[in-house]
Design an enzyme around this catalytic site. Structure first.
Site, PDB file in Angstrom:
ATOM      1  N   GLU A 181       0.859  -1.237  -0.120  1.00 31.55           N
ATOM      2  CA  GLU A 181       0.458  -0.235   0.665  1.00 31.55           C
ATOM      3  C   GLU A 181       0.478   1.127  -0.090  1.00 31.55           C
ATOM      4  O   GLU A 181       0.284   2.392   0.246  1.00 31.55           O
ATOM      5  CB  GLU A 181      -1.201  -0.222   1.413  1.00 31.55           C
ATOM      6  CG  GLU A 181      -1.862  -1.345   1.204  1.00 31.55           C
ATOM      7  CD  GLU A 181      -2.731  -1.335   2.364  1.00 31.55           C
ATOM      8  OE1 GLU A 181      -2.795  -0.279   3.346  1.00 31.55           O
ATOM      9  OE2 GLU A 181      -3.862  -2.037   2.540  1.00 31.55           O
ATOM     10  N   GLU A 207      -6.058 -10.823  -1.654  1.00 33.93           N
ATOM     11  CA  GLU A 207      -6.591 -10.935   0.371  1.00 33.93           C
ATOM     12  C   GLU A 207      -7.972 -10.805   0.090  1.00 33.93           C
ATOM     13  O   GLU A 207      -9.357  -9.100  -0.571  1.00 33.93           O
ATOM     14  CB  GLU A 207      -6.540  -9.343   0.567  1.00 33.93           C
ATOM     15  CG  GLU A 207      -5.057  -9.794   1.088  1.00 33.93           C
ATOM     16  CD  GLU A 207      -4.593  -8.169   1.594  1.00 33.93           C
ATOM     17  OE1 GLU A 207      -5.129  -7.767   2.025  1.00 33.93           O
ATOM     18  OE2 GLU A 207      -3.128  -8.345   2.453  1.00 33.93           O
TER      19      GLU A 207
END
Ligand code: XIL
Length: 364
Positions: free
Chosen positions: A165, A270
């Site tokens: 991220e 995910e």
């Protein structure tokens, strides 16, 4: 005369029986390719690695039913939290390996592929790292963390989320301590350090909103930059925290193609599908998921897995972000105290409609 009639009747009976053989129902029963698999790994392992995230409670033996599901359904595990910086190096230079060791042991005992998550991330980062303000110290600390953790499990972890991220939705750099004090080069330094610590481990970049055009452009530029510098990156991970309708299958498909064309594999790292509104804290399904929403969820999962199957040569792994709904972080993010239903098993460890629809989408 009578005997001739009997013969005609018998022949007619045979003819009608052999006609039945051409009927589709009969064909379907006989055709192996339409046999519906009974587990996720049986259905999808020929296409890609099938993974799941394991919580700290689960790996510590508090949910044996969940661990049975893992063994039965999946071929890979990721620690949902236990291998993040705040747990692995809570204070400088002192490493905590006990929980990570449990994940490795479980993976090895059950022949599961272990994924390392995650090395360099602004979140779940201890405050002692967040408070560093000079470049040289931060580089040393970052490299030492990577070297220690990746080195500890060298040869045993299949692949690492090296950086997590690092970009905003529009593709600009997130204002993390790493970007602020090291600059863009923290990317190449982190990937090179991971490669040096375990030359056999795959190396990934992992992020959400990977279908956003701005982020996609930046990530592809970053891949090309690493490749030009001869620093290996094996795959990009699209996290897959998606909703019932967004992003569309078409948009996800285009991103899979675009990342693959940049020279890396794609991982859905995910996956979970929220049924709740992400923009307000409403909690409408406390007493159970209505049938129509369960059907929408089942259709969404089937469409997603059909897409992954269609691009099997581009996709290295699909990992569900949790075993069952009760475990999911969607119950406490982006709003706490909610009742979400994003995974394939319910709170009682029972198979949901979306589990069955996912299996039905598996045959070629
Ligand atoms: C989440 C976990 O599921 C939660 O238990 C924890 O409280 C916060 O982190 N992106 C990631 C994952 O890369 O590590 C995050 O996992 C979800 C978002």
């Amino acid at each position: 005369m009578q005997r001739g009639l009997l013969l005609i009747i018998i022949l007619a009976m045979f003819a009608s029986l052999s006609c039945r053989r051409d009927q589709p129902v009969f064909e379907t029963d006989e055709d192996d390719s339409t046999v519906i698999p009974e587990t996720i790994k049986e259905g999808y392992s020929d296409y890609f690695i099938t993974g799941v995230a394991i919580s700290n409670a689960q790996i510590n033996g508090e949910e044996p039913q969940a661990m049975e599901i893992v063994k039965e359904q999946f071929t890979s595990i990721t620690a949902e939290n236990d291998m993040k910086w705040e747990y692995m190096e809570p204070t400088e230079g002192s490493f905590y390996y006990d929980d990570a060791d449990l994940h490795l042991a479980f993976a090895e005992e059950n022949d599961l592929t272990m994924i390392g998550h995650t090395l360099v991330w602004h979140s779940q980062l201890p405050s002692w790292v967040r408070s560093i303000t000079d470049s040289a110290t931060l580089v040393t600390v970052m490299k030492n963390h990577i070297d220690s953790v990746v080195g500890k499990y060298a040869g045993r972890v299949h692949g690492w989320d090296v950086i997590n991220e690092a970009f905003e939705y529009d593709g600009s750099f997130r204002d993390t301590v790493f970007y602020k004090y090291i600059g863009e080069s923290f990317f190449e330094q982190a990937f090179a350090a991971a490669q040096a610590a375990d030359s056999t481990a795959e190396l990934y970049y992992n992020d959400y909103s990977m279908t956003s055009s701005g982020k996609k452009e930046t990530v592809i530029n970053m891949i090309e930059h690493l490749q030009e510098k001869d620093i290996r990156i094996d795959a990009v991970c699209m996290q897959g925290h998606w909703t019932l309708t967004s992003p569309s299958v078409e948009v996800i498909e285009q991103s899979i193609i675009d990342y693959y064309n940049a020279g890396v594999k794609v991982i859905i790292s995910e996956l979970d599908v929220t049924v709740l509104d992400q923009n307000n804290d409403a909690d409408p399904y406390v007493d159970g998921l209505p049938d129509d929403v369960a059907t929408d969820l089942a259709e969404r999962y089937a469409a997603l897995f059909s897409l992954f199957k269609k691009h099997e040569e581009k996709i290295a792994r699909v990992t569900l972000w949790g075993v069952h709904d009760g475990q999911s972080w969607k119950n406490y993010s982006p709003y706490s105290g909610r009742t979400d239903y994003p995974l394939l098993f319910d709170r009682d460890y029972e198979k949901k409609a979306c589990f069955y629809s996912t299996l039905e989408a598996a045959p070629k």
